[in-house]
Design a protein around this motif. Structure first.
Motif, short mmCIF file in Angstrom:
data_model
loop_
_atom_site.label_atom_id
_atom_site.label_comp_id
_atom_site.label_asym_id
_atom_site.label_seq_id
_atom_site.Cartn_x
_atom_site.Cartn_y
_atom_site.Cartn_z
N MET A 1 39.32 49.40 32.56
CA MET A 1 38.70 48.16 33.50
C MET A 1 39.67 47.29 34.09
N LYS A 2 39.73 47.14 35.16
CA LYS A 2 40.50 45.87 35.68
C LYS A 2 39.86 44.76 36.36
N ILE A 3 40.31 43.67 35.89
CA ILE A 3 39.66 42.39 36.68
C ILE A 3 40.63 41.60 37.33
N THR A 4 40.02 41.17 38.40
CA THR A 4 40.83 40.40 39.41
C THR A 4 40.29 38.77 39.44
N PHE A 5 40.94 37.85 39.50
CA PHE A 5 40.30 36.60 39.62
C PHE A 5 40.46 36.24 41.05
N LEU A 6 39.29 36.03 41.52
CA LEU A 6 39.16 35.55 43.10
C LEU A 6 39.01 34.04 43.15
N GLY A 7 38.58 33.60 42.15
CA GLY A 7 38.41 32.18 42.31
C GLY A 7 38.63 31.52 40.85
N THR A 8 39.31 30.57 40.55
CA THR A 8 39.51 29.99 39.27
C THR A 8 39.39 28.54 39.13
N SER A 9 39.14 27.80 40.26
CA SER A 9 39.03 26.38 40.23
C SER A 9 37.72 25.96 39.62
N HIS A 10 37.35 24.52 39.31
CA HIS A 10 36.29 24.06 38.80
C HIS A 10 35.31 23.86 40.01
N GLY A 11 34.35 23.11 39.89
CA GLY A 11 33.44 22.94 40.88
C GLY A 11 33.67 22.90 42.24
N VAL A 12 34.98 22.05 42.27
CA VAL A 12 35.30 21.91 43.96
C VAL A 12 36.48 22.86 44.06
N PHE A 18 40.25 29.09 45.05
CA PHE A 18 38.63 28.93 45.29
C PHE A 18 37.84 28.96 43.99
N CYS A 19 36.58 28.59 44.19
CA CYS A 19 35.55 28.40 43.13
C CYS A 19 35.30 29.70 42.43
N SER A 20 34.56 29.71 41.34
CA SER A 20 34.51 30.78 40.37
C SER A 20 34.03 32.10 40.98
N SER A 21 34.97 33.14 40.87
CA SER A 21 34.41 34.57 41.09
C SER A 21 35.31 35.54 40.43
N ILE A 22 34.99 36.60 40.03
CA ILE A 22 35.83 37.67 39.42
C ILE A 22 35.40 39.07 39.88
N PRO A 227 45.94 33.94 16.83
CA PRO A 227 46.28 35.18 16.72
C PRO A 227 45.95 36.17 18.18
N PHE A 228 45.57 35.40 19.16
CA PHE A 228 45.27 36.29 20.32
C PHE A 228 46.05 35.61 21.37
N GLU A 229 46.14 36.25 22.62
CA GLU A 229 46.93 35.62 23.89
C GLU A 229 45.98 34.88 24.72
N ILE A 230 46.70 33.83 25.03
CA ILE A 230 45.95 32.79 25.85
C ILE A 230 46.54 32.81 27.24
N LEU A 231 45.62 32.90 28.20
CA LEU A 231 46.22 33.00 29.61
C LEU A 231 45.53 32.13 30.65
N THR A 232 46.17 31.77 31.61
CA THR A 232 45.44 30.89 32.57
C THR A 232 45.78 31.29 33.79
N PRO A 233 44.97 32.35 34.35
CA PRO A 233 45.35 33.08 35.57
C PRO A 233 45.06 32.19 36.87
N ALA A 234 45.71 32.52 37.65
CA ALA A 234 45.62 31.98 39.12
C ALA A 234 44.87 32.88 40.09
N ASP A 235 44.32 32.38 41.09
CA ASP A 235 43.70 32.98 42.13
C ASP A 235 44.58 34.43 42.29
N GLY A 236 43.97 35.45 42.42
CA GLY A 236 44.45 36.84 42.83
C GLY A 236 45.14 37.43 41.82
N SER A 238 45.62 39.83 38.48
CA SER A 238 44.95 40.73 38.09
C SER A 238 45.40 41.38 36.95
N PHE A 239 44.57 41.95 35.94
CA PHE A 239 44.76 42.26 34.57
C PHE A 239 43.95 43.45 34.28
N GLU A 240 44.71 44.55 33.64
CA GLU A 240 44.02 45.77 33.09
C GLU A 240 43.48 45.53 31.84
#
Length: 241
Positions: A1-12, A18-22, A227-236, A238-240
């Protein structure tokens, strides 16, 4: 499974977010979780073809999670006439409004033999040869959900939005089970309020998105404390999984 963050902003939307989309990819097909970003444009910029699109799942009706689906549905309806897809939209009223908006703006009546609309309820709402999708109710607003996606033995929870300051304690209990990833918002509460959930979370990776800058700073400060990895992705990004 691959996920790509297309939008990571809050409501604006922000200058670089961009606003929320994966976008989720599995078995050569792709799917969207929320569409606050211009998903039609972004799928093309990510070298995807509409023929490989399967389904779009929204967590709730707010515009910053849904406005981009209008362009996708409209173009699939009048231009990409060989395309098909399923659209899980959390209220019948929003489905009707979407159809009306597209018809009056020139896309014509929706071809529902190709484009299929569903109002999800709690439980498994979709399954194909690649993934299974389960909706889990939250209390952000009426008819709001987190979404659990299973691919084989992999499980990823897309949290959607939770209640303001977590006052309704609506973070799903499934975070106490083993998850490969948990995508969590930080727009409606500080990370300090989320600390009790971090203590019980059993995800291998925790992605914080849909956040204001000060909330991202709080997430960065929490890295290495659990005990887990914390990430803060930006738009664009991608993670396997």
């Amino acid at each position: 499974m691959k996920i790509t963050f297309l939008g990571t902003s809050h409501g604006v939307p922000a200058k670089d977010r961009f606003c929320s989309s994966i976008m989720l990819e599995s078995g050569g097909a792709f799917y969207f979780i929320d569409a606050g970003a211009p998903v039609m444009d972004l799928l093309l910029r990510n070298d995807k073809t509409v023929a490989d699109f399967r389904a779009l799942f929204t967590t709730h009706a707010h515009m910053d999670h849904t406005v981009g689906m209008l362009g996708l549905i409209g173009l699939m309806n009048w231009f990409y006439k060989d395309s098909t897809g399923d659209f899980f939209i959390t209220t019948e009223a929003q489905i009707s409004a979407t159809k009306n908006w597209l018809e009056v703006t020139g896309s014509g009546a929706i071809d529902e033999s190709r484009l299929h609309f569903h109002v999800p309820t709690a439980g498994v709402v979709y399954e194909d040869e690649n993934i299974k999708v389960e909706y889990i109710p939250t209390q952000h607003m009426p008819d709001s959900y987190a979404i659990l996606v299973t691919e084989g033995n992999k499980r990823v929870l897309f949290g959607g939005d939770f209640s303001y300051k977590l006052k309704k304690k609506d973070v799903p209990e499934v975070i106490k089970e083993e998850l490969d990833a948990f995508i969590c918002e930080l727009a409606h509460f500080d990370i300090e309020l989320f600390a009790p959930y971090l203590e019980t979370c059993r995800a291998k990776k925790l992605f914080f998105v849909h956040a204001k800058q000060r909330h991202y700073e709080g997430a960065e400060a929490a890295k290495g404390k659990y005990p887990f990895e914390i990430l803060t992705p930006a738009d664009g990004d991608s993670f396997e999984i």
